[in-house]
Design a protein around this motif. Structure first.
Motif, PDB file in Angstrom:
ATOM      1  N   ARG A 437       2.255 119.881  91.433  1.00  0.00           N
ATOM      2  CA  ARG A 437       2.419 119.484  90.031  1.00  0.00           C
ATOM      3  C   ARG A 437       3.830 118.920  89.853  1.00  0.00           C
ATOM      4  O   ARG A 437       4.808 119.523  90.314  1.00  0.00           O
ATOM      5  N   PHE A 438       3.917 117.776  89.189  1.00  0.00           N
ATOM      6  CA  PHE A 438       5.209 117.115  89.050  1.00  0.00           C
ATOM      7  C   PHE A 438       5.246 116.323  87.751  1.00  0.00           C
ATOM      8  O   PHE A 438       4.215 115.974  87.167  1.00  0.00           O
ATOM      9  N   ALA A 439       6.481 116.049  87.309  1.00  0.00           N
ATOM     10  CA  ALA A 439       6.704 115.314  86.067  1.00  0.00           C
ATOM     11  C   ALA A 439       8.047 114.603  86.151  1.00  0.00           C
ATOM     12  O   ALA A 439       8.972 115.057  86.847  1.00  0.00           O
ATOM     13  N   GLU A 440       8.154 113.500  85.444  1.00  0.00           N
ATOM     14  CA  GLU A 440       9.419 112.797  85.344  1.00  0.00           C
ATOM     15  C   GLU A 440      10.381 113.610  84.477  1.00  0.00           C
ATOM     16  O   GLU A 440       9.978 114.253  83.509  1.00  0.00           O
ATOM     17  N   LEU A 441      11.661 113.542  84.817  1.00  0.00           N
ATOM     18  CA  LEU A 441      12.650 114.299  84.053  1.00  0.00           C
ATOM     19  C   LEU A 441      12.699 113.840  82.601  1.00  0.00           C
ATOM     20  O   LEU A 441      12.946 114.640  81.696  1.00  0.00           O
ATOM     21  N   ASP A 442      12.452 112.549  82.365  1.00  0.00           N
ATOM     22  CA  ASP A 442      12.489 112.041  80.988  1.00  0.00           C
ATOM     23  C   ASP A 442      11.342 112.571  80.143  1.00  0.00           C
ATOM     24  O   ASP A 442      11.384 112.449  78.912  1.00  0.00           O
ATOM     25  N   LYS A 443      10.314 113.136  80.773  1.00  0.00           N
ATOM     26  CA  LYS A 443       9.162 113.641  80.021  1.00  0.00           C
ATOM     27  C   LYS A 443       9.274 115.129  79.708  1.00  0.00           C
ATOM     28  O   LYS A 443       8.393 115.684  79.041  1.00  0.00           O
ATOM     29  N   LEU A 444      10.319 115.792  80.172  1.00  0.00           N
ATOM     30  CA  LEU A 444      10.469 117.218  79.892  1.00  0.00           C
ATOM     31  C   LEU A 444      10.774 117.429  78.415  1.00  0.00           C
ATOM     32  O   LEU A 444      11.595 116.727  77.826  1.00  0.00           O
ATOM     33  N   GLN A 445      10.111 118.414  77.825  1.00  0.00           N
ATOM     34  CA  GLN A 445      10.292 118.732  76.418  1.00  0.00           C
ATOM     35  C   GLN A 445      11.139 119.981  76.193  1.00  0.00           C
ATOM     36  O   GLN A 445      11.842 120.088  75.192  1.00  0.00           O
ATOM     37  N   ALA A 446      11.065 120.944  77.104  1.00  0.00           N
ATOM     38  CA  ALA A 446      11.780 122.211  76.906  1.00  0.00           C
ATOM     39  C   ALA A 446      12.051 122.866  78.256  1.00  0.00           C
ATOM     40  O   ALA A 446      11.320 122.641  79.230  1.00  0.00           O
ATOM     41  N   LEU A 447      13.112 123.664  78.301  1.00  0.00           N
ATOM     42  CA  LEU A 447      13.472 124.443  79.480  1.00  0.00           C
ATOM     43  C   LEU A 447      13.607 125.908  79.082  1.00  0.00           C
ATOM     44  O   LEU A 447      13.991 126.225  77.951  1.00  0.00           O
TER      45      LEU A 447
END
Length: 506
Positions: A437-447
């Motif tokens: 599972r992977f995602a672009e950093l620009d698509k992150l909404q919360a940490l």
């Protein structure tokens, strides 16, 4: 000096047969009450006035009248950058839907739609629980013209359906599933078992439980009686049971193949103007599209049967209406089944700036395996104590689960890993069933940085990453587990700065 102003586009109606499809949909929703009213109401009103037996027909007539009223009061206008919808009779409404707000376009054709040459169009946006607009129904060329207007985001005027349809640019085909691949998809899926379980659960709820229990008991007795009449030995009886179970599994797999053919026959993934479009279906055709920039996260899945057939599946999360996440009409599968090379090539094409597949993965310490089976190590002895008190020595059998749980935990830890660079964050896991599972950093909404009691004891932490459209029921979480504390804090600070810079750009 006189200025010429462009005349607004004319208002349009739905297809003349749209009222029929609305009526059919309403009948589907009220079919059970209508059946109950038809059978039970007629018995209750045998001694009453003759007109009381016409209640089902009156209800159908009311539904037909409301369907016709909706057709005569529904209007829509396609502008240069906005879709206007006006409907209602007593309570009138006017909605202005900018094309830039629409994230997903679904063009659906059931078998009845295809016979009439029409289609249902649904326009979805992010954050809403309902579609922005649901048009039942349009002519097929008008539906495709509207989809193209959304795709072009108002840069092409929708003059006529034929002209708009002719303006559709050629799309690049990214993936096609031939018949053999669809059959493989049916073999690796459990759709047949899910449908059979759902049918059994529905029958259990619909019919009296005593009737269902008697039916199951009678079926078991007849089967055991037939086997007893054959006078088979213990080994032969066991072999017969195995053969029956194999036949049942074969039938379920056959049902899975049939369902896969109905849903994925003619599957085609294409791209035009940075918008992904999927077409599929045997009897009912479905066409759904989404902009590439709306893709939030990616999931590669590889089960046991996938590995035997050297196949994988590729799914995506998109920022669409929440109620559509489990809807089959929402674009979720870019590759229901494909070779690993085809899946990787598809990811590289759609994420050209990201390096995939990953060559370097940060693993998890092998000594952390006990944390994955700690819960099992606690409840199994408790279950053994209770079972031994009730069944004696036979109650010790659950202890056999402990070595198996330890073996699974070791294998899972060996495969767990994560990777972060300036473009992409990726995690992997599983053992029996593997996933990435992977995602672009620009698509992150919360940490979120978490430390439980065991993390504090072992000096580790877990980092949770959230994206829009994530659904924990259908995809593994984007989570970095058992990361050393100093490393987790440094990564959390770096990703926080990335999110802050993105918010400033907004």
């Amino acid at each position: 000096m006189n200025e010429t102003r462009a005349e607004p586009a004319p208002e349009r109606r739905l297809h003349p047969w749209s009222w029929l499809f609305v009526l059919i949909q309403q009948l589907k929703q009220f079919i059970l009450p209508l059946i109950a009213l038809l059978f039970f109401g007629q018995r209750a009103n045998d001694d009453g006035p003759w007109w009381t037996n016409l209640a089902p027909l009156i209800a159908v007539g009311v539904l037909a009248a409301t369907s016709l009223l909706r057709y005569f009061t529904y209007r829509y206008r396609i502008g240069s950058d906005v879709l206007s919808i006006r409907d209602g009779w007593l309570h009138r409404s006017l909605r202005e839907i900018p094309f830039a707000r629409i994230h997903n376009v679904v063009v659906h054709q059931s078998l009845l739609h295809r016979l009439f040459g029409v289609a249902e169009v649904r326009l979805e946006s992010a954050g809403g629980r309902k579609p922005e607009a649901q048009m039942q129904v349009l002519r097929l060329d008008e539906a495709l013209a509207l989809e193209q207007q959304v795709r072009q985001r108002g840069h092409v005027a929708a003059a006529t359906p034929d002209a708009a349809a002719a303006a559709v640019p050629d799309s690049d085909t990214l993936l096609c599933l031939p018949l053999g691949e669809v059959i493989r998809l049916g073999l690796v899926s459990n759709r047949g078992m899910i449908v059979a379980a759902a049918a059994f659960g529905g029958a259990w709820q619909l019919f009296p439980r005593k009737l269902m229990a008697n039916f199951i008991e009678s079926l078991v007795q007849r089967t055991s009686g037939y086997i007893g009449q054959l006078h088979l030995g213990l080994l032969s009886t066991a072999l017969a049971v195995v053969v029956l179970l194999a036949l049942a599994m074969l039938l379920l797999r056959g049902l899975s193949v049939l369902l896969a053919l109905l849903q994925y026959y003619g599957f085609r993934l294409s791209e035009a103007q940075r918008r992904l479009t999927v077409e599929r279906g045997l009897l009912a055709r479905l066409r759904t599209s989404v902009a590439r920039r709306r893709v939030q996260a990616w999931t590669l899945h590889e089960g046991v049967l996938h590995r035997l057939l050297k196949r994988r599946s590729l799914r995506i999360d998109t920022a669409v209406a929440q109620q559509g996440q489990n809807d089959q009409r929402t674009l979720k599968e870019l590759a229901p089944i494909a070779t690993p090379e085809a899946c990787d090539a598809l990811v590289r094409h759609l994420l050209p700036q990201a390096q995939w597949p990953r060559e370097q993965w940060r693993g998890v310490g092998a000594g952390q395996w006990w944390r994955l089976c700690l819960f099992t190590a606690v409840w199994v002895p408790l279950a053994v104590a209770a079972a031994s008190w009730q069944f004696g020595a036979w109650g010790l059998l659950p202890l056999l689960w402990l070595p198996w749980a330890a073996f699974k935990a070791r294998r899972r830890v060996q495969r767990m890993g994560w990777s972060v660079d300036d473009r992409l964050v990726a995690v992997r896991g599983g053992w029996w069933t593997c996933w990435w599972r992977f995602a672009e950093l620009d698509k992150l909404q919360a940490l979120r940085l978490e430390r439980g009691p065991l993390d504090r004891r072992c000096g580790t932490a877990s980092l949770w990453l959230d994206t829009a459209g994530a659904n924990a029921a259908t995809a593994p979480p984007l989570r970095l587990q058992f990361v050393p504390l100093a490393e987790a804090q440094a990564l959390y600070a770096e990703l926080s700065r990335t999110l802050a810079r993105r918010r400033l750009r907004w």
